[in-house]
Design a protein around this motif. Structure first.
Motif: not given
Length: 85
Positions: A9-12, A14-22, A63-69
């Motif tokens: 969950l933590l890894a997901g 972090l990698t997901t919120i990395a897209f927010i600045p873009q 599932t959650l990390a990739n849905a949000v990503t």
């Protein structure tokens, strides 16, 4: 939840919120010229497959990390189309 679920969950997260600045940068500048449409289409397809994998294996973190990503990647694709010249 088990330790590896928390790590996932933590890894997901972090990698997901990395897209927010873009997303914010494109939204504010109203420009997405430097975004590669090919890369984001391929990436979004891969993320969709990871989400299906997470569903099929019952992995909540995957599932959650990739849905949000996938949502964030789709927003970038939509903005790329919207702000095209």
């Amino acid at each position: 939840m088990r330790t590896h679920d928390w790590i996932g969950l933590l890894a997901g997260t972090l990698t997901t919120i990395a897209f927010i600045p873009q997303v914010i940068k494109i939204w504010r500048s109203k420009k997405a010229d430097d975004i590669s449409i090919s890369m984001f289409l391929i990436f979004t397809a891969g993320v969709a497959l990871w989400m299906v994998f997470g569903i099929q294996t019952g992995s909540l973190p995957v599932t959650l990390a990739n849905a949000v990503t996938m949502v964030l990647a789709l927003v970038i694709l939509i903005l790329k189309y919207h702000y095209r010249k």
